[in-house]
Design a protein around this motif. Structure first.
Motif, PDB file in Angstrom:
ATOM      1  N   LEU A  97      24.701  13.666  69.467  1.00 27.32           N
ATOM      2  CA  LEU A  97      25.126  14.292  70.721  1.00 27.32           C
ATOM      3  C   LEU A  97      23.989  14.340  71.740  1.00 27.32           C
ATOM      4  O   LEU A  97      24.198  14.115  72.933  1.00 27.32           O
ATOM      5  CB  LEU A  97      25.638  15.713  70.441  1.00 27.32           C
ATOM      6  N   LEU A  98      22.776  14.603  71.261  1.00 25.85           N
ATOM      7  CA  LEU A  98      21.629  14.657  72.159  1.00 25.85           C
ATOM      8  C   LEU A  98      21.309  13.278  72.723  1.00 25.85           C
ATOM      9  O   LEU A  98      21.028  13.131  73.921  1.00 25.85           O
ATOM     10  CB  LEU A  98      20.416  15.226  71.413  1.00 25.85           C
ATOM     11  N   ALA A  99      21.375  12.265  71.880  1.00 24.64           N
ATOM     12  CA  ALA A  99      21.122  10.895  72.341  1.00 24.64           C
ATOM     13  C   ALA A  99      22.150  10.489  73.395  1.00 24.64           C
ATOM     14  O   ALA A  99      21.814   9.828  74.386  1.00 24.64           O
ATOM     15  CB  ALA A  99      21.153   9.932  71.159  1.00 24.64           C
ATOM     16  N   GLU A 100      23.398  10.901  73.203  1.00 23.98           N
ATOM     17  CA  GLU A 100      24.449  10.593  74.179  1.00 23.98           C
ATOM     18  C   GLU A 100      24.147  11.257  75.524  1.00 23.98           C
ATOM     19  O   GLU A 100      24.310  10.643  76.584  1.00 23.98           O
ATOM     20  CB  GLU A 100      25.809  11.073  73.656  1.00 23.98           C
ATOM     21  N   PHE A 101      23.696  12.518  75.484  1.00 23.58           N
ATOM     22  CA  PHE A 101      23.383  13.238  76.724  1.00 23.58           C
ATOM     23  C   PHE A 101      22.248  12.551  77.475  1.00 23.58           C
ATOM     24  O   PHE A 101      22.311  12.389  78.705  1.00 23.58           O
ATOM     25  CB  PHE A 101      22.998  14.686  76.405  1.00 23.58           C
ATOM     26  N   ILE A 102      21.226  12.139  76.758  1.00 26.40           N
ATOM     27  CA  ILE A 102      20.078  11.487  77.397  1.00 26.40           C
ATOM     28  C   ILE A 102      20.498  10.156  78.017  1.00 26.40           C
ATOM     29  O   ILE A 102      20.089   9.822  79.134  1.00 26.40           O
ATOM     30  CB  ILE A 102      18.935  11.311  76.379  1.00 26.40           C
ATOM     31  N   LYS A 108      17.264  10.589  85.355  1.00 21.32           N
ATOM     32  CA  LYS A 108      17.091  11.957  85.839  1.00 21.32           C
ATOM     33  C   LYS A 108      15.996  12.659  85.042  1.00 21.32           C
ATOM     34  O   LYS A 108      15.666  12.257  83.926  1.00 21.32           O
ATOM     35  CB  LYS A 108      18.395  12.754  85.669  1.00 21.32           C
ATOM     36  N   ASP A 109      15.437  13.721  85.632  1.00 26.52           N
ATOM     37  CA  ASP A 109      14.591  14.622  84.853  1.00 26.52           C
ATOM     38  C   ASP A 109      15.495  15.380  83.888  1.00 26.52           C
ATOM     39  O   ASP A 109      16.565  15.868  84.279  1.00 26.52           O
ATOM     40  CB  ASP A 109      13.870  15.616  85.765  1.00 26.52           C
ATOM     41  N   ILE A 110      15.061  15.477  82.634  1.00 27.24           N
ATOM     42  CA  ILE A 110      15.892  16.093  81.599  1.00 27.24           C
ATOM     43  C   ILE A 110      15.106  17.195  80.897  1.00 27.24           C
ATOM     44  O   ILE A 110      13.930  17.023  80.572  1.00 27.24           O
ATOM     45  CB  ILE A 110      16.355  15.040  80.572  1.00 27.24           C
ATOM     46  N   ALA A 111      15.771  18.323  80.665  1.00 29.87           N
ATOM     47  CA  ALA A 111      15.180  19.427  79.903  1.00 29.87           C
ATOM     48  C   ALA A 111      16.043  19.679  78.675  1.00 29.87           C
ATOM     49  O   ALA A 111      17.227  19.997  78.799  1.00 29.87           O
ATOM     50  CB  ALA A 111      15.098  20.687  80.756  1.00 29.87           C
ATOM     51  N   VAL A 112      15.448  19.513  77.501  1.00 27.34           N
ATOM     52  CA  VAL A 112      16.146  19.759  76.238  1.00 27.34           C
ATOM     53  C   VAL A 112      15.697  21.120  75.719  1.00 27.34           C
ATOM     54  O   VAL A 112      14.546  21.301  75.333  1.00 27.34           O
ATOM     55  CB  VAL A 112      15.830  18.662  75.199  1.00 27.34           C
ATOM     56  N   ASN A 113      16.600  22.078  75.749  1.00 23.73           N
ATOM     57  CA  ASN A 113      16.320  23.441  75.299  1.00 23.73           C
ATOM     58  C   ASN A 113      16.586  23.500  73.795  1.00 23.73           C
ATOM     59  O   ASN A 113      17.735  23.546  73.365  1.00 23.73           O
ATOM     60  CB  ASN A 113      17.222  24.416  76.064  1.00 23.73           C
ATOM     61  N   ALA A 114      15.515  23.460  73.001  1.00 22.82           N
ATOM     62  CA  ALA A 114      15.700  23.344  71.552  1.00 22.82           C
ATOM     63  C   ALA A 114      14.560  24.009  70.799  1.00 22.82           C
ATOM     64  O   ALA A 114      13.397  23.728  71.067  1.00 22.82           O
ATOM     65  CB  ALA A 114      15.777  21.872  71.156  1.00 22.82           C
ATOM     66  N   THR A 115      14.912  24.862  69.838  1.00 19.83           N
ATOM     67  CA  THR A 115      13.883  25.538  69.050  1.00 19.83           C
ATOM     68  C   THR A 115      13.265  24.615  68.014  1.00 19.83           C
ATOM     69  O   THR A 115      12.054  24.654  67.785  1.00 19.83           O
ATOM     70  CB  THR A 115      14.484  26.773  68.345  1.00 19.83           C
ATOM     71  N   VAL A 116      14.072  23.790  67.372  1.00 13.77           N
ATOM     72  CA  VAL A 116      13.571  23.035  66.214  1.00 13.77           C
ATOM     73  C   VAL A 116      13.657  21.523  66.420  1.00 13.77           C
ATOM     74  O   VAL A 116      13.943  20.775  65.491  1.00 13.77           O
ATOM     75  CB  VAL A 116      14.324  23.443  64.925  1.00 13.77           C
ATOM     76  N   LYS A 119      12.032  18.920  64.092  1.00 17.98           N
ATOM     77  CA  LYS A 119      12.661  18.465  62.854  1.00 17.98           C
ATOM     78  C   LYS A 119      13.430  17.157  63.044  1.00 17.98           C
ATOM     79  O   LYS A 119      13.987  16.625  62.085  1.00 17.98           O
ATOM     80  CB  LYS A 119      13.605  19.538  62.311  1.00 17.98           C
ATOM     81  N   LEU A 120      13.485  16.674  64.286  1.00 17.66           N
ATOM     82  CA  LEU A 120      14.168  15.415  64.584  1.00 17.66           C
ATOM     83  C   LEU A 120      13.146  14.442  65.155  1.00 17.66           C
ATOM     84  O   LEU A 120      13.078  14.235  66.362  1.00 17.66           O
ATOM     85  CB  LEU A 120      15.303  15.641  65.581  1.00 17.66           C
ATOM     86  N   PRO A 121      12.321  13.820  64.308  1.00 21.79           N
ATOM     87  CA  PRO A 121      11.218  12.975  64.796  1.00 21.79           C
ATOM     88  C   PRO A 121      11.656  11.879  65.755  1.00 21.79           C
ATOM     89  O   PRO A 121      10.953  11.581  66.725  1.00 21.79           O
ATOM     90  CB  PRO A 121      10.637  12.383  63.504  1.00 21.79           C
ATOM     91  N   ASP A 122      12.817  11.263  65.513  1.00 18.83           N
ATOM     92  CA  ASP A 122      13.256  10.187  66.400  1.00 18.83           C
ATOM     93  C   ASP A 122      13.572  10.711  67.794  1.00 18.83           C
ATOM     94  O   ASP A 122      13.374  10.015  68.793  1.00 18.83           O
ATOM     95  CB  ASP A 122      14.469   9.459  65.817  1.00 18.83           C
ATOM     96  N   MET A 123      14.039  11.964  67.894  1.00 17.52           N
ATOM     97  CA  MET A 123      14.274  12.578  69.194  1.00 17.52           C
ATOM     98  C   MET A 123      12.955  13.035  69.814  1.00 17.52           C
ATOM     99  O   MET A 123      12.735  12.894  71.015  1.00 17.52           O
ATOM    100  CB  MET A 123      15.225  13.771  69.051  1.00 17.52           C
ATOM    101  N   GLN A 124      12.067  13.573  68.985  1.00 16.72           N
ATOM    102  CA  GLN A 124      10.784  14.048  69.484  1.00 16.72           C
ATOM    103  C   GLN A 124       9.984  12.909  70.104  1.00 16.72           C
ATOM    104  O   GLN A 124       9.218  13.108  71.048  1.00 16.72           O
ATOM    105  CB  GLN A 124       9.990  14.692  68.343  1.00 16.72           C
TER     106      GLN A 124
END
Length: 203
Positions: A97-102, A108-116, A119-124
């Protein structure tokens, strides 16, 4: 610019994300994605945790037949092992879902509001900078009590699950800035404006 807005529970991540959204960022809350993932994975979660619920004399289903996230949370935050079992189910969906949003907000400038997110190295790996919102523990505890209206034990368990969060993000080797949110929204907004200015200047 793709930012990760993170920090411990009740530090002010949501406020920071709303400030960034006001400044033109496309903002996404990983908690919202988590709720969508839990809903999508309801059958698998029921299968995984029904025995745990039965041991505690509770039901994972609400009266309307939907998954009771509050009960699920009270179970999975009891131990790291239980939390990890839930994460193995929902994280692949959150990642998708996050990859789809990006992709939908490319350019655009994107802000991902996420605590953890750590734990998702490919997203990090696609995050350019981390805005770490923090606040003193007593202040966070008061905010959590007012906001969530849950028991002290549950709040303490959630706080404990985020132990050493700043160090975990530092270990990602992504540029990280810690911003203390101890005052008003206006004060936090000024700090974020300074952070963005420094980012754009390459500082």
């Amino acid at each position: 610019m793709i930012l990760c807005v993170t920090g411990p529970m009740a530090a002010g991540k949501n406020v920071a994300a709303s400030i960034l959204e006001k400044k033109g960022f496309a903002a996404i809350d990983a908690d919202v994605l988590g709720h969508r993932a839990v809903k999508e994975c309801t059958e698998q979660i029921l299968c995984e945790f029904s025995d745990e619920a039965q041991k505690r004399g509770v039901s994972l289903l609400s009266s309307d037949g939907t998954l009771n996230r509050r009960v699920l949370g009270s179970i999975v935050f009891e131990s790291r092992e239980l939390l990890a079992r839930q994460e193995r189910i929902v994280y692949p969906v959150i990642r998708r879902l996050l990859a789809e949003f990006i992709r939908e907000n490319a350019g655009k400038d994107i802000a991902v509001n996420a605590t953890v997110l750590y734990k998702l190295p490919d997203m990090q790996n696609i995050i350019e900078r981390i805005l770490y919102i923090d606040a003193p523990l007593p202040l966070r505890f008061i905010r959590a009590m007012k906001r969530d209206k849950t028991g002290i034990i549950q709040i303490c368990r959630r706080f404990s699950s985020q132990k050493n969060l700043f160090a975990k993000y530092k270990n990602t080797n992504t540029d990280i800035r810690r911003v203390w949110n101890t005052g008003t929204r206006q004060s936090l907004e000024r700090k974020i404006e300074k952070f963005l200015s420094e980012c754009r200047q390459g500082i």
